[in-house]
Design a protein around this motif. Sequence first.
Motif, mmCIF file in Angstrom:
data_model
loop_
_atom_site.group_PDB
_atom_site.id
_atom_site.type_symbol
_atom_site.label_atom_id
_atom_site.label_comp_id
_atom_site.label_asym_id
_atom_site.label_seq_id
_atom_site.Cartn_x
_atom_site.Cartn_y
_atom_site.Cartn_z
ATOM 1 N N GLY A 192 -6.112 1.394 7.035
ATOM 2 C CA GLY A 192 -6.190 2.611 7.432
ATOM 3 C C GLY A 192 -6.440 2.791 9.095
ATOM 4 N N LYS A 193 -7.270 2.015 9.526
ATOM 5 C CA LYS A 193 -7.574 1.917 10.985
ATOM 6 C C LYS A 193 -6.403 1.166 11.849
ATOM 7 N N LEU A 194 -5.719 0.305 11.027
ATOM 8 C CA LEU A 194 -4.570 -0.351 11.479
ATOM 9 C C LEU A 194 -3.551 0.791 11.880
ATOM 10 N N VAL A 195 -3.170 1.379 10.783
ATOM 11 C CA VAL A 195 -2.096 2.478 11.023
ATOM 12 C C VAL A 195 -2.361 3.727 11.859
ATOM 13 N N TYR A 224 5.356 3.361 7.222
ATOM 14 C CA TYR A 224 4.554 3.520 6.235
ATOM 15 C C TYR A 224 3.835 5.187 5.973
ATOM 16 N N PRO A 225 4.795 6.065 5.526
ATOM 17 C CA PRO A 225 4.137 7.367 5.640
ATOM 18 C C PRO A 225 3.092 7.592 4.638
ATOM 19 N N HIS A 226 3.361 7.055 3.397
ATOM 20 C CA HIS A 226 2.151 7.230 2.489
ATOM 21 C C HIS A 226 0.916 6.655 2.903
ATOM 22 N N VAL A 227 0.854 5.526 3.420
ATOM 23 C CA VAL A 227 -0.292 5.006 3.974
ATOM 24 C C VAL A 227 -0.966 6.117 5.165
ATOM 25 N N GLN A 228 0.043 6.646 5.827
ATOM 26 C CA GLN A 228 -0.587 7.622 7.147
ATOM 27 C C GLN A 228 -1.110 8.722 6.465
ATOM 28 N N ARG A 229 -0.393 9.467 5.485
ATOM 29 C CA ARG A 229 -1.341 10.482 4.907
ATOM 30 C C ARG A 229 -2.455 10.416 4.233
ATOM 31 N N TRP A 230 -2.662 9.149 3.607
ATOM 32 C CA TRP A 230 -3.884 8.794 2.927
ATOM 33 C C TRP A 230 -4.986 8.432 4.032
ATOM 34 N N ALA A 231 -4.615 7.690 4.985
ATOM 35 C CA ALA A 231 -5.352 7.339 6.256
ATOM 36 C C ALA A 231 -5.959 8.761 6.865
ATOM 37 N N GLN A 232 -5.277 9.491 6.929
ATOM 38 C CA GLN A 232 -5.708 10.843 7.589
ATOM 39 C C GLN A 232 -6.649 11.641 6.951
ATOM 40 N N VAL A 233 -6.359 11.616 5.390
ATOM 41 C CA VAL A 233 -7.450 12.251 4.294
ATOM 42 C C VAL A 233 -8.564 11.769 4.454
ATOM 43 N N VAL A 234 -8.563 10.147 4.375
ATOM 44 C CA VAL A 234 -9.803 9.468 4.275
ATOM 45 C C VAL A 234 -10.408 9.598 5.910
ATOM 46 N N ALA A 235 -9.866 9.466 6.761
ATOM 47 C CA ALA A 235 -10.456 9.581 8.288
ATOM 48 C C ALA A 235 -11.037 10.858 8.443
ATOM 49 N N ASP A 236 -10.476 12.040 7.823
ATOM 50 C CA ASP A 236 -11.374 13.432 7.911
ATOM 51 C C ASP A 236 -12.456 13.444 7.339
ATOM 52 N N ARG A 237 -13.115 12.449 6.529
ATOM 53 C CA ARG A 237 -14.005 12.729 5.478
ATOM 54 C C ARG A 237 -15.330 12.590 6.540
ATOM 55 N N LEU A 290 0.884 -1.319 0.128
ATOM 56 C CA LEU A 290 0.017 0.041 -0.120
ATOM 57 C C LEU A 290 0.896 1.335 0.015
ATOM 58 N N ASP A 291 2.145 1.181 0.732
ATOM 59 C CA ASP A 291 2.830 2.412 0.891
ATOM 60 C C ASP A 291 3.383 2.700 -0.259
ATOM 61 N N ARG A 292 3.761 1.831 -1.213
ATOM 62 C CA ARG A 292 4.553 1.911 -2.537
ATOM 63 C C ARG A 292 3.331 2.485 -3.475
ATOM 64 N N ARG A 293 2.140 1.887 -3.408
ATOM 65 C CA ARG A 293 1.156 2.551 -4.199
ATOM 66 C C ARG A 293 0.744 3.937 -4.052
ATOM 67 N N LEU A 294 0.627 4.223 -2.629
ATOM 68 C CA LEU A 294 0.092 5.360 -2.319
ATOM 69 C C LEU A 294 1.344 6.475 -2.323
ATOM 70 N N ALA A 295 2.616 6.142 -2.570
ATOM 71 C CA ALA A 295 3.579 7.004 -2.816
ATOM 72 C C ALA A 295 3.298 7.548 -4.337
ATOM 73 N N GLU A 296 2.583 6.939 -5.316
ATOM 74 C CA GLU A 296 2.633 7.285 -6.633
ATOM 75 C C GLU A 296 1.414 7.926 -6.750
ATOM 76 N N SER A 297 0.466 7.764 -6.184
ATOM 77 C CA SER A 297 -1.109 8.357 -6.257
ATOM 78 C C SER A 297 -1.763 8.873 -5.112
ATOM 79 N N ALA A 298 -2.808 9.590 -5.138
ATOM 80 C CA ALA A 298 -3.334 10.446 -4.141
ATOM 81 C C ALA A 298 -4.247 9.250 -3.592
ATOM 82 N N TYR A 299 -4.842 8.576 -4.341
ATOM 83 C CA TYR A 299 -5.812 7.497 -3.635
ATOM 84 C C TYR A 299 -5.357 6.055 -4.530
#
Length: 278
Positions: free
Chosen positions: A216-219, A235-248, A189-198
Amino acid sequence: MSKAEYVPPKVWKNTQSGGQFASINRPIAGPTHDKTLPVGKHPLQLYSLATPNGIKVTILLEELLALGHSGAEYDAWLIRIGDGDQFSSGFVEINPNSKIPALLDHSATPPIRVFESGSILLYLAEKFGEFLPTDPAGRTETLNWLFWQMGAAPYLGGGFGHFYAYAPEKYEYPINRFTMEAKRQLDVLDRRLAESAYLAGDAYTIADIAVWSWYGKLVRGDLYGAAQFLAVDQYPHVQRWAQVVADRPAVIRGQRVNRTWGDEASQVPERHDAADLD
Ligand SMILES: N[C@@H](CCC(=O)N[C@@H](CS)C(=O)NCC(=O)O)C(=O)O
């Protein structure tokens, strides 16, 4: 203290090994008791619990409502899996696999049953034409990640989570085996989310809803209390994405539906109207 080595008998016998959920494990399918399911006023009737598989559906329904799809109004009934509600005759009729979530769509005649959380996400995304790109490449990439989640999460939940958090004793072999896999999945997931927003590209889709509900909940430390053990900061890219989704807002609302634990304000055991969450 050394334990006697387990030698599997020629034919497996059902000796209860204890642990959380031991009381609901059985080696056969089918109902244990006769009980019809309640039916509310909306076409969509959801029978669920706010586990990672359950919240996928309530998050999507809240997202659809937030976009103004009034046809996504729903009744969410509580299925207490610890008490065996998933084995009632009514539930087994809509999900022969006796697992939440399960959905009945009464807007069709006869009503359409939908089970398996991935199938429910796809059904609702197609029904409302949202959160699933229509171009072949975007649609396929969304389904790639949706199906990835459906195949991967049993290693995280049934494997890692079970042996790390729920098994009656800590066994090094399965914890090592499934930690290795959980961390490999997080790196995927981290490698994928390093290359795209979602996950499927620039747009938030049902793949993000499905994957966030577990990984997302795990991290974010919301699953198995395992954030430190899994060194989730790696996994910083997973963390970044997890925060964006969590804020919705819909993600925040969806997680409260059919929830019976945590702080009281977060619990909405049954949902029949938007006001139940307000
Ligand atoms: N692949 C299924 C898994 C569903 C599932 O495992 N549900 C769990 C709760 S998260 C359940 O209902 N467990 C009850 C049981 O095993 O008896 C899906 O994604 O819908």
